[in-house]
Scaffold this active site. Structure first.
Site, short mmCIF file in Angstrom:
data_model
loop_
_atom_site.label_atom_id
_atom_site.label_comp_id
_atom_site.label_asym_id
_atom_site.label_seq_id
_atom_site.Cartn_x
_atom_site.Cartn_y
_atom_site.Cartn_z
N SER A 27 -34.53 16.19 11.20
CA SER A 27 -34.13 16.95 12.39
C SER A 27 -33.00 16.27 13.14
O SER A 27 -31.88 16.18 12.64
CB SER A 27 -35.36 17.17 13.26
OG SER A 27 -35.10 18.08 14.30
N ASP A 71 -19.76 14.09 8.56
CA ASP A 71 -18.78 15.18 8.48
C ASP A 71 -17.48 14.85 9.19
O ASP A 71 -16.40 15.27 8.78
CB ASP A 71 -19.36 16.46 9.08
CG ASP A 71 -20.33 17.16 8.15
OD1 ASP A 71 -20.56 16.65 7.04
OD2 ASP A 71 -20.85 18.23 8.53
N LYS A 130 -34.57 18.95 7.30
CA LYS A 130 -35.08 19.89 8.30
C LYS A 130 -33.90 20.42 9.11
O LYS A 130 -33.39 19.74 10.00
CB LYS A 130 -36.10 19.24 9.23
CG LYS A 130 -36.66 20.21 10.28
CD LYS A 130 -37.68 19.51 11.18
CE LYS A 130 -38.25 20.48 12.22
NZ LYS A 130 -37.25 20.88 13.23
#
Length: 545
Positions: A289, A300, A314
């Site tokens: 999460s 990223d 998740k």
């Protein structure tokens, strides 16, 4: 009389609540209204006509939780007793005892005691079984045991417990307990700082910022951020933690839903602490999460190198919704997407296998995305590290030992057999490991693998159908083969299991702080991260800088 009035009162309130919710979904209004009417009629007639006295609250609790179980494991209903525990998990603060408790098979076991908090001061230890709190005998108490530890600061509560089977008594004095999001930070060497981010409660970003600034003052020129075993928490705290390392107005995460108001883009809003300091994020298969948001966003944006094993996967976002009478619904409202556009959700809860289990996205079906500098990353299966390490992965047999307390129970026995270990680092020899295996055998430890559970279920069905005698020989042969296979897996994964035994022993004698001190000198992932950070050419080549 009270019971009858209680039944009549609950039904219209529940019906009104459901009707209010249903009215917001205009497209499905008729079908929702129809199903609510069926349910309320059934509920009313059941309570009125059933042969024995019923408990409407208990029936409704089970009905709601059963309904939600068909969706995903994160959409859950909290009755009044559940709400306090949910609050603790999200804020990190409560008046209590400062210990991690677990209840299994009617036993309330202390799993971990936090240093200098009430349970520790009362002399309680991991492995103790609490059998009485105040005047309440837990064997007769079916409610949430944490309710019995409620009270204002300095409230005194008498405790009876079993330690290695022997009865003991103590008294706990309640105090304000703050569960730290950052339980540890330190310098690994002259230039490298290490921060453990254990959870995402409301002070997570503040504590991480303080740790980062202190380490920089101490001369740290590179940072390792450890989110291994971190199950997640508050989304905004994940964004704020990323903000420590990236500039203002960067997109960190986007949530997408079928409901427009739940579509949101979360950007950094503050001036960062340091956008240039080399950074490594450690993850494992229990990082989930919010942990994955931090790792995925920094990956990223090419702001950090990720090291360890693939994270949990998740990619679902929940929101608590207050209901009537102090209850709550935590409901999955959207999926989250990292800056490159990927959703790392690993399980598809809309698709179930023949056993009713959610189907995992196959690697061949992952979609490729690009980081800011053009590196390829994938969706569908958690965050894949830039540097993947075998040592960071958990084997199924090890997960079974953790899940069913095989290592925990062995270390409890070891602790009392070696009371003078103190601050020494334990060494688990081959003889010790053989003793561990014998302990599991003596305790009739059940690994509860899918194969083992299926085999036990087969025998149970055979007994019902009175076929067990005819298959008993074959059953025993299969069971023996399974046990032999499990024993071989214990040997095959001996290095991993020994490491976890050592970790648990250190935590018993030296608390969390001692374990993290041991990690910064001995943990394989931390060593690898330190090596990469100490080699700028390697670090930069991974990030293509």
């Amino acid at each position: 009389m009270y019971s009858f009035l209680k039944k009549k009162f609950i039904i219209p309130v529940v019906a009104a609540t459901f009707l209010f919710i249903g009215s917001s979904f205009k497209d499905d209004f008729f079908e929702i209204a129809k199903q609510i009417e069926i349910f309320t009629t059934l509920f009313k007639e059941l309570n009125k006509n059933y042969v024995d006295e019923t408990n409407p609250g208990d029936l409704m609790d089970k009905a709601i939780k059963g309904m939600l179980a068909s969706l995903d494991p994160y959409t859950v209903y909290f009755n009044e007793q559940d709400v306090l525990r949910f609050k603790i998990n999200n804020t990190g603060e409560y008046t209590g005892i400062g210990a991690l408790l677990t209840r299994k098979k009617e036993q309330l076991i202390i799993k971990e005691v936090y240093k200098n908090f009430p349970a520790d001061k009362a002399g309680l230890k991991a492995g103790d079984e609490i059998i009485q709190i105040g005047d309440v005998i837990l064997a007769d108490y079916k409610e949430e045991a944490s309710n019995l530890f409620k009270g204002t600061k300095n409230t005194k509560i008498d405790i009876k417990f079993l330690r290695q089977g022997k009865p003991n008594t103590t008294q706990i004095i309640l105090d304000e307990v703050e569960i730290k999001s950052v339980p540890f930070y330190a310098k690994i060497d002259d230039k490298t700082g290490y921060i453990v981010l254990a959870r995402f409660s409301k002070k997570a970003s503040q504590e991480t910022k303080e740790a980062l600034e202190q380490l920089k003052k101490q001369g740290a020129e590179r940072i390792i951020l450890d989110v291994r075993d971190n199950p997640g928490g508050l989304l905004n705290e994940a964004v704020n933690i990323c903000n420590l390392f990236v500039a203002k107005n960067e997109i960190i995460v986007t949530t997408k839903s079928k409901i427009e108001k739940h579509n949101s883009t979360y950007k950094t809003t503050q001036d960062p602490v340091d956008t240039q300091i080399p950074l490594i994020v450690l993850v494992n298969d229990r990082s989930a999460s919010a942990s994955e948001i931090v790792a995925g966003a920094l990956q990223d944006l090419d702001r950090a190198v990720v090291v360890g094993s693939r994270s949990f996967g998740k990619g679902l976002v929940q929101r608590p919704v207050d209901l009537t009478f102090g209850t709550q619904l935590k409901v999955t409202i959207s999926r989250y997407y990292t800056p490159s556009g990927r959703c790392i959700q690993a399980l598809d809860y809309s698709k179930k296998d023949q056993n009713g289990m959610a189907i995992k996205t196959e690697e061949k079906n992952y979609t490729a995305f690009k980081t800011r500098k053009g590196r390829t990353v994938y969706d569908g299966g958690g965050i894949q590290p830039d540097i993947e390490m075998e040592e960071a992965k958990s084997s199924p047999i090890t997960n079974a030992l953790i899940r069913n307390d095989g290592i925990f129970n062995y270390v409890t026995s070891y602790y009392y057999k070696n009371p003078n270990l103190g601050s020494k680092i334990p060494v688990i020899s081959d003889t010790d490991y053989a003793d561990f295996k014998q302990f599991l055998k003596t305790q009739n430890f059940s690994f509860d693998t899918e194969t083992e559970l299926a085999l036990k279920n087969t025998l149970a069905i055979a007994k019902k159908e009175k076929l067990d005698e005819s298959i008993q020989l074959e059953y025993q042969q299969l069971l023996s083969a399974l046990q032999k296979s499990e024993n071989n897996l214990l040997d095959k994964n001996q290095k991993e299991i020994k490491s976890l035994i050592v970790n648990e022993i250190i935590k018993r004698f030296q608390y969390q702080e001692g374990l993290y001190q041991y990690y910064i000198q001995n943990n394989a992932e931390i060593k690898r991260a330190t090596t990469v950070l100490n080699t700028p050419a390697t670090y930069n080549s991974i990030l293509k800088t």
